[in-house]
Design an enzyme around this catalytic site. Sequence first.
Site, PDB file in Angstrom:
ATOM      1  N   GLY A  13      -4.103 -47.878 -28.479  1.00  0.00           N
ATOM      2  CA  GLY A  13      -5.449 -47.182 -29.283  1.00  0.00           C
ATOM      3  C   GLY A  13      -6.365 -45.703 -28.645  1.00  0.00           C
ATOM      4  N   ASN A  15      -4.870 -43.729 -30.973  1.00  0.00           N
ATOM      5  CA  ASN A  15      -6.108 -42.717 -32.359  1.00  0.00           C
ATOM      6  C   ASN A  15      -7.119 -43.126 -32.603  1.00  0.00           C
ATOM      7  OD1 ASN A  15      -4.068 -41.057 -34.015  1.00  0.00           O
ATOM      8  ND2 ASN A  15      -2.391 -42.952 -32.759  1.00  0.00           N
ATOM      9  N   MET A  92      -0.630 -53.361 -35.848  1.00  0.00           N
ATOM     10  CA  MET A  92       0.577 -54.348 -36.693  1.00  0.00           C
ATOM     11  C   MET A  92       1.140 -55.551 -36.653  1.00  0.00           C
ATOM     12  SD  MET A  92       3.084 -51.907 -35.184  1.00  0.00           S
ATOM     13  CE  MET A  92       2.506 -50.140 -34.551  1.00  0.00           C
ATOM     14  N   ARG A  93       0.609 -56.015 -38.106  1.00  0.00           N
ATOM     15  CA  ARG A  93       0.811 -56.914 -38.876  1.00  0.00           C
ATOM     16  C   ARG A  93       0.430 -56.318 -40.331  1.00  0.00           C
ATOM     17  NH1 ARG A  93       0.036 -62.748 -38.646  1.00  0.00           N
ATOM     18  NH2 ARG A  93      -0.497 -63.305 -39.801  1.00  0.00           N
ATOM     19  N   ASN A 109      -4.139 -45.665 -42.994  1.00  0.00           N
ATOM     20  CA  ASN A 109      -3.927 -45.771 -41.698  1.00  0.00           C
ATOM     21  C   ASN A 109      -3.042 -44.118 -41.298  1.00  0.00           C
ATOM     22  OD1 ASN A 109      -1.984 -47.362 -40.469  1.00  0.00           O
ATOM     23  ND2 ASN A 109      -0.001 -47.025 -41.445  1.00  0.00           N
ATOM     24  N   HIS A 111       0.415 -42.464 -39.564  1.00  0.00           N
ATOM     25  CA  HIS A 111       1.869 -43.344 -39.317  1.00  0.00           C
ATOM     26  C   HIS A 111       2.450 -41.597 -38.553  1.00  0.00           C
ATOM     27  CE1 HIS A 111       6.037 -45.031 -39.450  1.00  0.00           C
ATOM     28  NE2 HIS A 111       6.600 -44.286 -40.321  1.00  0.00           N
ATOM     29  N   GLU A 176      -1.565 -36.934 -34.457  1.00  0.00           N
ATOM     30  CA  GLU A 176      -1.836 -37.763 -34.397  1.00  0.00           C
ATOM     31  C   GLU A 176      -3.450 -37.876 -34.085  1.00  0.00           C
ATOM     32  OE1 GLU A 176      -0.468 -41.132 -34.894  1.00  0.00           O
ATOM     33  OE2 GLU A 176       1.238 -40.484 -34.014  1.00  0.00           O
TER      34      GLU A 176
HETATM   35  C1  GAR Z   1       0.561 -44.766 -33.736  1.00  0.00           C
HETATM   36  O1  GAR Z   1       1.540 -43.471 -33.618  1.00  0.00           O
HETATM   37  C2  GAR Z   1       1.205 -44.354 -35.003  1.00  0.00           C
HETATM   38  O2  GAR Z   1       0.779 -42.979 -35.722  1.00  0.00           O
HETATM   39  C3  GAR Z   1       1.325 -46.093 -35.436  1.00  0.00           C
HETATM   40  O3  GAR Z   1       1.662 -46.292 -33.873  1.00  0.00           O
HETATM   41  C4  GAR Z   1       0.995 -45.786 -32.896  1.00  0.00           C
HETATM   42  C5  GAR Z   1      -0.015 -46.444 -32.215  1.00  0.00           C
HETATM   43  O4  GAR Z   1      -0.591 -45.459 -30.784  1.00  0.00           O
HETATM   44  N1  GAR Z   1       1.622 -46.635 -35.829  1.00  0.00           N
HETATM   45  C6  GAR Z   1       2.727 -46.994 -37.219  1.00  0.00           C
HETATM   46  O5  GAR Z   1       3.878 -46.773 -36.847  1.00  0.00           O
HETATM   47  C7  GAR Z   1       2.715 -47.220 -38.329  1.00  0.00           C
HETATM   48  N2  GAR Z   1       3.494 -47.599 -38.884  1.00  0.00           N
HETATM   49  P1  GAR Z   1      -2.289 -45.389 -30.362  1.00  0.00           P
HETATM   50  O6  GAR Z   1      -2.309 -46.929 -30.333  1.00  0.00           O
HETATM   51  O7  GAR Z   1      -2.296 -45.101 -29.151  1.00  0.00           O
HETATM   52  O8  GAR Z   1      -2.960 -44.983 -31.634  1.00  0.00           O
END
Ligand code: GAR
Length: 217
Positions: A13, A15, A92-93, A109, A111, A176
């Site tokens: 979490g 982001n 992740m779903r 989203n 990435h 990000e």
């Molecule tokens: C982040 O790096 C996000 O960009 C990635 O998961 C991480 C979550 O981190 N998302 C993906 O890979 C989507 N395909 P966080 O829980 O610390 O935000």
Amino acid sequence: MKRRVAILISGRGSNMAALIDAAKAADFPAEIVAVISNRADAPGLGRAVASGIPTVVIESKPFGKDRVGFEAVLQRALDEHKVELICLGGFMRLFTAEFVQRWYGKMLNIHPSLLPSFPGLDPHGQALKAGVRLSGATVHFVIPETDAGPIIMQGAVEVADDDTPETLSQRILGIEHRIYPEALRLLASGRLRLEGDLCKTTGGAGRDGTLISPRTI
Ligand code: GAR
């Protein structure tokens, strides 16, 4: 009126925390009204509670492959909180095409790669294996295809010779946390429009040769 946003998480979490922090500003055009996790043990939940944001846990595991059943419960929670926009933060779903269609243009989203390069799992490892000299992060509208959809904002970082997936991911995470709140600001303030599969922006802050595009900060 501030737009009502739910953040969907499955894990750390970070982001989510960046979005919550940004939304504290009086002039931010969106408010975070709920954090929803599909895992009860997501560390991000504690961070949301500490920030005073209502949290909802909808365990997805018991639903197995029943995506429609999971999404019915999710939609009810979104309705209860009168959510207008969704930000996925490491959620992740996968969704059904119907759910994605219902939220098209309203669900973002992030990435950690410069899409359309390196979607899916281990984007940092994929980038290092490909030998790219720049990588970064992308905020995009969600479509049924994973890690694809109209691109709202991207930020780039250099890739060093001695980078590992861990060091690269740390550098990209910094980007990000900058671009996700700014992309949400653009959407919530009505400065984004979709032209077919492309996303256009009005009222950018001009260019200064750095690698965040469109520039608003
Ligand atoms: C982040 O790096 C996000 O960009 C990635 O998961 C991480 C979550 O981190 N998302 C993906 O890979 C989507 N395909 P966080 O829980 O610390 O935000």
